[in-house]
Enzyme design. Structure first.
Site, PDB file in Angstrom:
ATOM      1  N   ASP A  10       0.844  -1.205   0.000  1.00  0.00           N
ATOM      2  CA  ASP A  10       0.000   0.000   0.000  1.00  0.00           C
ATOM      3  C   ASP A  10       0.870   1.242   0.000  1.00  0.00           C
ATOM      4  O   ASP A  10       0.930   1.999   0.991  1.00  0.00           O
ATOM      5  CB  ASP A  10      -0.951  -0.027   1.197  1.00  0.00           C
ATOM      6  CG  ASP A  10      -1.937  -1.187   1.118  1.00  0.00           C
ATOM      7  OD1 ASP A  10      -2.294  -1.569  -0.010  1.00  0.00           O
ATOM      8  OD2 ASP A  10      -2.338  -1.704   2.170  1.00  0.00           O
ATOM      9  N   LYS A  32       0.844  -8.178  -2.713  1.00  0.00           N
ATOM     10  CA  LYS A  32      -0.466  -7.737  -3.199  1.00  0.00           C
ATOM     11  C   LYS A  32      -0.365  -6.320  -3.746  1.00  0.00           C
ATOM     12  O   LYS A  32       0.126  -5.416  -3.072  1.00  0.00           O
ATOM     13  CB  LYS A  32      -1.511  -7.779  -2.084  1.00  0.00           C
ATOM     14  CG  LYS A  32      -2.908  -7.341  -2.537  1.00  0.00           C
ATOM     15  CD  LYS A  32      -3.934  -7.495  -1.435  1.00  0.00           C
ATOM     16  CE  LYS A  32      -3.917  -6.332  -0.466  1.00  0.00           C
ATOM     17  NZ  LYS A  32      -4.479  -5.086  -1.054  1.00  0.00           N
ATOM     18  N   ASP A  59      -5.122  -7.184  -6.676  1.00  0.00           N
ATOM     19  CA  ASP A  59      -6.323  -6.949  -5.875  1.00  0.00           C
ATOM     20  C   ASP A  59      -7.076  -5.735  -6.415  1.00  0.00           C
ATOM     21  O   ASP A  59      -7.043  -4.651  -5.837  1.00  0.00           O
ATOM     22  CB  ASP A  59      -5.906  -6.730  -4.409  1.00  0.00           C
ATOM     23  CG  ASP A  59      -7.076  -6.434  -3.499  1.00  0.00           C
ATOM     24  OD1 ASP A  59      -8.205  -6.845  -3.828  1.00  0.00           O
ATOM     25  OD2 ASP A  59      -6.855  -5.786  -2.458  1.00  0.00           O
ATOM     26  N   LYS A  61     -10.465  -6.150  -7.495  1.00  0.00           N
ATOM     27  CA  LYS A  61     -11.883  -6.371  -7.170  1.00  0.00           C
ATOM     28  C   LYS A  61     -12.799  -6.014  -8.344  1.00  0.00           C
ATOM     29  O   LYS A  61     -13.693  -5.178  -8.220  1.00  0.00           O
ATOM     30  CB  LYS A  61     -12.282  -5.578  -5.924  1.00  0.00           C
ATOM     31  CG  LYS A  61     -11.453  -5.877  -4.689  1.00  0.00           C
ATOM     32  CD  LYS A  61     -11.927  -5.035  -3.505  1.00  0.00           C
ATOM     33  CE  LYS A  61     -11.105  -5.285  -2.263  1.00  0.00           C
ATOM     34  NZ  LYS A  61      -9.736  -4.730  -2.360  1.00  0.00           N
ATOM     35  N   ASP A  64     -18.294  -5.466 -12.680  1.00  0.00           N
ATOM     36  CA  ASP A  64     -18.873  -4.798 -13.843  1.00  0.00           C
ATOM     37  C   ASP A  64     -19.737  -5.815 -14.573  1.00  0.00           C
ATOM     38  O   ASP A  64     -19.993  -6.903 -14.055  1.00  0.00           O
ATOM     39  CB  ASP A  64     -17.752  -4.263 -14.749  1.00  0.00           C
ATOM     40  CG  ASP A  64     -18.145  -2.971 -15.478  1.00  0.00           C
ATOM     41  OD1 ASP A  64     -19.231  -2.983 -16.112  1.00  0.00           O
ATOM     42  OD2 ASP A  64     -17.386  -1.987 -15.431  1.00  0.00           O
ATOM     43  N   ILE A  65     -20.178  -5.483 -15.784  1.00  0.00           N
ATOM     44  CA  ILE A  65     -20.952  -6.452 -16.554  1.00  0.00           C
ATOM     45  C   ILE A  65     -20.050  -7.639 -16.898  1.00  0.00           C
ATOM     46  O   ILE A  65     -18.821  -7.494 -16.958  1.00  0.00           O
ATOM     47  CB  ILE A  65     -21.552  -5.816 -17.816  1.00  0.00           C
ATOM     48  CG1 ILE A  65     -20.447  -5.329 -18.758  1.00  0.00           C
ATOM     49  CG2 ILE A  65     -22.509  -4.693 -17.446  1.00  0.00           C
ATOM     50  CD1 ILE A  65     -20.978  -4.839 -20.100  1.00  0.00           C
ATOM     51  N   PRO A  66     -20.622  -8.823 -17.093  1.00  0.00           N
ATOM     52  CA  PRO A  66     -19.808 -10.027 -17.288  1.00  0.00           C
ATOM     53  C   PRO A  66     -18.739  -9.910 -18.370  1.00  0.00           C
ATOM     54  O   PRO A  66     -17.592 -10.336 -18.152  1.00  0.00           O
ATOM     55  CB  PRO A  66     -20.854 -11.092 -17.641  1.00  0.00           C
ATOM     56  CG  PRO A  66     -22.080 -10.650 -16.923  1.00  0.00           C
ATOM     57  CD  PRO A  66     -22.065  -9.147 -17.018  1.00  0.00           C
ATOM     58  N   ASN A  67     -19.074  -9.354 -19.526  1.00  0.00           N
ATOM     59  CA  ASN A  67     -18.102  -9.274 -20.615  1.00  0.00           C
ATOM     60  C   ASN A  67     -16.911  -8.407 -20.239  1.00  0.00           C
ATOM     61  O   ASN A  67     -15.753  -8.741 -20.551  1.00  0.00           O
ATOM     62  CB  ASN A  67     -18.777  -8.730 -21.875  1.00  0.00           C
ATOM     63  CG  ASN A  67     -17.850  -8.758 -23.073  1.00  0.00           C
ATOM     64  OD1 ASN A  67     -17.417  -9.819 -23.513  1.00  0.00           O
ATOM     65  ND2 ASN A  67     -17.526  -7.588 -23.591  1.00  0.00           N
ATOM     66  N   THR A  68     -17.162  -7.297 -19.563  1.00  0.00           N
ATOM     67  CA  THR A  68     -16.079  -6.397 -19.164  1.00  0.00           C
ATOM     68  C   THR A  68     -15.163  -7.066 -18.138  1.00  0.00           C
ATOM     69  O   THR A  68     -13.938  -6.963 -18.218  1.00  0.00           O
ATOM     70  CB  THR A  68     -16.657  -5.089 -18.586  1.00  0.00           C
ATOM     71  OG1 THR A  68     -17.427  -4.441 -19.602  1.00  0.00           O
ATOM     72  CG2 THR A  68     -15.556  -4.159 -18.113  1.00  0.00           C
ATOM     73  N   THR A 118     -13.748  -6.154   5.018  1.00  0.00           N
ATOM     74  CA  THR A 118     -13.509  -6.252   6.461  1.00  0.00           C
ATOM     75  C   THR A 118     -13.741  -4.931   7.186  1.00  0.00           C
ATOM     76  O   THR A 118     -13.786  -4.900   8.417  1.00  0.00           O
ATOM     77  CB  THR A 118     -12.081  -6.737   6.750  1.00  0.00           C
ATOM     78  OG1 THR A 118     -11.150  -5.902   6.065  1.00  0.00           O
ATOM     79  CG2 THR A 118     -11.904  -8.183   6.303  1.00  0.00           C
ATOM     80  N   ARG A 179      -3.753  -8.679  12.028  1.00  0.00           N
ATOM     81  CA  ARG A 179      -2.870  -7.796  12.778  1.00  0.00           C
ATOM     82  C   ARG A 179      -2.051  -8.621  13.768  1.00  0.00           C
ATOM     83  O   ARG A 179      -2.626  -9.298  14.618  1.00  0.00           O
ATOM     84  CB  ARG A 179      -3.675  -6.738  13.553  1.00  0.00           C
ATOM     85  CG  ARG A 179      -4.411  -5.731  12.658  1.00  0.00           C
ATOM     86  CD  ARG A 179      -3.433  -4.795  12.007  1.00  0.00           C
ATOM     87  NE  ARG A 179      -4.067  -3.772  11.193  1.00  0.00           N
ATOM     88  CZ  ARG A 179      -4.310  -3.879   9.894  1.00  0.00           C
ATOM     89  NH1 ARG A 179      -4.018  -4.999   9.261  1.00  0.00           N
ATOM     90  NH2 ARG A 179      -4.856  -2.879   9.229  1.00  0.00           N
ATOM     91  N   GLN A 188      -9.629  -1.536  10.165  1.00  0.00           N
ATOM     92  CA  GLN A 188     -10.253  -2.848  10.032  1.00  0.00           C
ATOM     93  C   GLN A 188     -11.093  -3.132  11.279  1.00  0.00           C
ATOM     94  O   GLN A 188     -10.644  -2.928  12.400  1.00  0.00           O
ATOM     95  CB  GLN A 188      -9.182  -3.938   9.874  1.00  0.00           C
ATOM     96  CG  GLN A 188      -8.247  -3.727   8.699  1.00  0.00           C
ATOM     97  CD  GLN A 188      -8.892  -4.061   7.371  1.00  0.00           C
ATOM     98  OE1 GLN A 188     -10.032  -4.499   7.324  1.00  0.00           O
ATOM     99  NE2 GLN A 188      -8.170  -3.846   6.300  1.00  0.00           N
ATOM    100  N   ARG A 209       0.192  -2.583   6.769  1.00  0.00           N
ATOM    101  CA  ARG A 209       0.907  -1.597   7.584  1.00  0.00           C
ATOM    102  C   ARG A 209       1.749  -2.160   8.729  1.00  0.00           C
ATOM    103  O   ARG A 209       2.832  -1.634   8.992  1.00  0.00           O
ATOM    104  CB  ARG A 209      -0.095  -0.559   8.109  1.00  0.00           C
ATOM    105  CG  ARG A 209      -0.541   0.419   7.044  1.00  0.00           C
ATOM    106  CD  ARG A 209      -1.783   1.193   7.441  1.00  0.00           C
ATOM    107  NE  ARG A 209      -2.974   0.333   7.416  1.00  0.00           N
ATOM    108  CZ  ARG A 209      -4.209   0.794   7.585  1.00  0.00           C
ATOM    109  NH1 ARG A 209      -4.425   2.070   7.811  1.00  0.00           N
ATOM    110  NH2 ARG A 209      -5.238  -0.033   7.534  1.00  0.00           N
TER     111      ARG A 209
END
Length: 229
Positions: A10, A32, A59, A61, A64-68, A118, A179, A188, A209
């Site tokens: 991050d 990640k 990561d 996530k 969107d629509i299935p094709n995208t 989370t 943690r 979190q 972190r």
């Protein structure tokens, strides 16, 4: 034995991320890359991490629509990532399209789904017109994910034991909100220590972190790996 620790990079810039990972070993952790760093550094940075030998969890996530989403998964697979994710709330048709897209590319990348973030509690879920508790919503979306033939889910370690009983031993459970004992909880809400997560049947844990902001990241990594054995 491959590490079950995924470090969340991050960082706001590629330079900071590269400086952080310089002393790290691909045997001691996976990495990640989330929204912030991906937008700042781009897909070539992901390839750079893969070329260094790291298993990379992209990561982003997708939701969107299935094709995208299917097209996005194909693009992610071309980067050589180890794992990617979608939002289970995108529905079964979307998840099936994503899975099929990876099969068409003959990619070995793992595809998992986000259930309930989370940072979400009952009050926040209710604000989105979801009457279920976080636990019940996670259970519902986890079953939908398995029915969609995905490899696993992102979930809180606090639901892991319940989910393991429902979903069986092969389904992957990947948990953020981890943690190490004594570290700050941050934003979190549903958290566990690495040892607690391990005892709950989690496959991989995501830690950010407590490692990236530590004065001695390598020591924290070593301790977490010990806790996960």
């Amino acid at each position: 034995m491959s590490s079950r620790l995924i470090i969340a990079l991050d960082f706001p810039t590629k330079e900071q991320a590269l400086q952080f990972i310089e002393p790290l070993s691909p045997q001691s952790c996976k990495l990640k890359v989330g929204f912030e760093l991906f937008v700042a550094a781009g897909p070539d940075f992901v390839k750079q991490l893969v070329d260094k030998g790291f298993d990379v969890f992209l990561d982003l996530k997708f939701h969107d629509i299935p094709n995208t989403v299917a097209s996005a998964c194909k693009s992610a697979a071309s980067l050589g990532v180890w794992m990617m994710n979608v939002h289970a709330s995108g529905g079964q048709k979307m998840m099936l399209a994503a899975k099929q897209a990876l099969e068409e590319t003959q990619s070995n990348a793992k595809l998992i789904a986000v259930t309930v973030l989370t940072s979400m509690d009952s009050e926040q879920l209710a604000g989105t017109n979801v009457a279920s508790s976080p636990e019940e919503q996670v259970k519902h979306l986890a079953k939908l994910t398995k029915a969609s033939m995905l490899d696993g889910i992102v979930c809180s370690a606090r639901e892991a034991k319940m989910l393991r009983e429902i979903l069986g031993p092969e389904f992957l459970l990947v948990t953020p909100g981890i943690r190490p004992a004594g570290s700050a909880q941050g934003d979190q809400h549903r958290v566990m220590t690495p040892a607690e997560a391990n005892a709950s049947g989690v496959n991989y844990i995501v830690v950010g972190r407590p490692i990236t902001q530590s004065a001695d990241p390598l020591a924290v990594i070593d301790q977490i790996n010990l806790d996960m054995q």
